[in-house]
Design an enzyme around this catalytic site. Structure first.
Site, mmCIF file in Angstrom:
data_model
loop_
_atom_site.group_PDB
_atom_site.id
_atom_site.type_symbol
_atom_site.label_atom_id
_atom_site.label_comp_id
_atom_site.label_asym_id
_atom_site.label_seq_id
_atom_site.Cartn_x
_atom_site.Cartn_y
_atom_site.Cartn_z
ATOM 1 N N HIS A 236 4.662 -1.539 1.140
ATOM 2 C CA HIS A 236 5.497 -1.340 -0.135
ATOM 3 C C HIS A 236 5.034 -0.135 -0.522
ATOM 4 O O HIS A 236 3.222 0.266 -0.343
ATOM 5 C CB HIS A 236 6.121 -2.180 -1.305
ATOM 6 N N ASP A 238 4.825 1.485 -5.125
ATOM 7 C CA ASP A 238 5.623 1.321 -6.594
ATOM 8 C C ASP A 238 6.207 1.842 -7.115
ATOM 9 O O ASP A 238 6.264 3.191 -6.762
ATOM 10 C CB ASP A 238 3.690 0.942 -7.204
ATOM 11 N N HIS A 293 1.775 0.606 0.360
ATOM 12 C CA HIS A 293 0.164 0.555 0.423
ATOM 13 C C HIS A 293 0.654 -1.701 0.532
ATOM 14 O O HIS A 293 1.381 -2.180 0.690
ATOM 15 C CB HIS A 293 -0.367 -0.033 -0.917
ATOM 16 N N ARG A 303 -9.171 -13.835 -3.307
ATOM 17 C CA ARG A 303 -8.659 -12.389 -4.167
ATOM 18 C C ARG A 303 -8.328 -12.094 -5.135
ATOM 19 O O ARG A 303 -7.166 -13.513 -5.442
ATOM 20 C CB ARG A 303 -7.777 -11.801 -3.199
HETATM 21 O O1 LIG Z 1 -3.589 -6.713 -5.107
HETATM 22 C C1 LIG Z 1 -2.766 -6.027 -4.812
HETATM 23 O O2 LIG Z 1 -4.121 -5.606 -4.260
HETATM 24 C C2 LIG Z 1 -1.869 -5.018 -4.591
HETATM 25 C C3 LIG Z 1 -1.130 -5.178 -5.185
HETATM 26 C C4 LIG Z 1 0.406 -4.877 -5.669
HETATM 27 O O3 LIG Z 1 0.258 -3.970 -4.473
HETATM 28 C C5 LIG Z 1 1.261 -4.501 -6.245
HETATM 29 O O4 LIG Z 1 1.165 -5.327 -7.056
HETATM 30 O O5 LIG Z 1 2.325 -3.854 -6.585
HETATM 31 FE FE LIG Z 2 1.501 -1.768 -5.160
#
Ligand SMILES: O=C(O)CCC(=O)C(=O)O
Ligand SMILES: [Fe+2]
Length: 373
Positions: A236, A238, A293, A303
């Protein structure tokens, strides 16, 4: 912290009710609901390592020391070519990041039935649940999250009846630090394009974005018995203006490079990942790009991450800055408000930016919405 009352109205169908009572890390095999079979339609960077024309300066996300005099130039280059960089010497005290990490550990270590008591309601923004974008993917993600917009008090009182003030203070301090850093990075990045405070009316007279909004996603990616068949968060971009991401020392975040390959953003102790989001791409008329990403998961390492989504006031008009539009750089995007943009995104997801684009891009990049493979 400013709230975003109705902006995510369109994402209301969040399937928090589908979370099981079982912790994900207790599964010995991936259940069918979470089995992506082949999560990644793009080759990973390591799969491409035999390709000789990958020069060494393109293989890792830039790491920029914000205290250096040439930081603005490096930021400009990074955001044009990658849309993302890692910042060190960013001025956010390490104690603030450590406190946030201990909050994440305490939160996600709670038994699932307890966390579910603080679940996001169907028409709410705050609380425990899945990623809002889950509805766009056929399989569930190997993750759990907690959204904070405004005060987390109501939910934290449920989770920690005796300690909620301590945890609320951590959130408040983190919010303040992230907001300050977003303001700094935005001006360094925009300054490189010749954009000044007068060009961005919602920045306020002192350029400190007094009416901006900040939303936080606290994320946990539990250990996974078969990481190659699971996905922490699917591909996606942001939807806000700028994202600051803190990650613990377990890797997982990957950015799509040149529409072709995934590059892992290796954790650097104390660093923050700075990412262009969709509205900054619009404001810069496409000069800075909002990177695709995703986050993959690990077999032996939990994680944790915190995404801080920085955005304009929901009804402020965002359009490409006039001085960035000329015959060689035609106007690429119409004027939108964040509220309008989110409504479109809730419908079209990863096709939103291309769908509102006014001029056709020279080449269409890979179809990241094709989850059929
Ligand atoms: O946790 C991550 O590395 C990415 C999280 C992410 O892309 C988001 O919350 O939009
Ligand atoms: Fe994100």
């Amino acid at each position: 912290m400013a709230t975003i009352p109705k902006m995510i109205e369109a994402y209301k169908t969040d399937p928090v009710h589908a979370l099981t009572n079982k912790n994900l890390d207790s599964f010995e095999q991936i259940p069918d609901t979470h089995d992506w079979v082949q999560p990644n339609s793009f080759p990973s960077f390591t799969d491409q390592s035999n390709i000789s024309d990958l020069s060494s300066d393109t293989d890792s996300v830039p790491l920029i020391d914000l205290s250096l005099p040439n930081a603005p130039k490096l930021i400009g280059n990074a955001l044009r070519t990658w849309g993302v960089f890692q910042a060190i010497n960013h001025g956010v005290p390490i104690s603030v990041l450590n406190s946030m990490e201990s909050l994440l550990n305490d939160l996600f270590d709670l038994p699932t039935p307890q966390k579910l008591k603080a679940a996001r309601s169907r028409d709410g923004v705050n609380g425990y649940g899945r990623f809002r974008i889950s509805t766009f993917f056929p399989k569930s993600m190997w993750s759990e999250g907690f959204t904070v917009s405004g005060s987390p008090l109501e939910h934290f009182q449920i989770l920690w009846p005796h300690d909620c003030t301590k945890y609320c203070d951590i959130i408040e301090e983190y919010d303040r630090e992230m907001k300050g850093l977003c303001g700094r990075v935005v001006w360094l990045a925009l300054g490189e394009l010749g954009i000044t405070r007068e060009d961005v009316n919602w920045a306020g007279p002192n350029g400190d974005f007094p009416t901006s909004s900040g939303v936080m996603n606290l994320n946990s990616y539990p250990v996974c018995p078969d990481p190659d068949r699971a996905m922490g968060i699917g591909v996606h971009t942001d939807s806000c203006f700028l994202t600051l991401l803190y990650q613990n020392n377990a890797s997982g975040l990957q950015v799509l490079r040149e529409g072709k390959r995934w590059v892992t953003v290796d954790p650097v102790p104390g660093a923050l990942v700075v990412q262009v989001a969709d509205l900054l791409q619009i404001l810069t008329n496409g000069l800075y790009s909002s990177p695709f990403h995703q986050a993959v998961v690990n077999r032996d390492r939990k994680r944790l991450s915190v995404a801080y989504f920085f955005g304009p006031p929901v009804h402020a008009e965002i359009s490409p800055i006039k001085k960035l539009v000329n015959p060689t750089q035609p106007l690429l995007y119409p004027t939108v408000t964040w509220a309008e943009y989110l409504c479109k995104k809730a419908e079209l997801f990863n096709d939103t930016l291309p769908s509102i684009r006014l001029s056709t891009p020279p080449t269409e990049s890979s179809d990241v919405n094709d989850h059929s493979q």
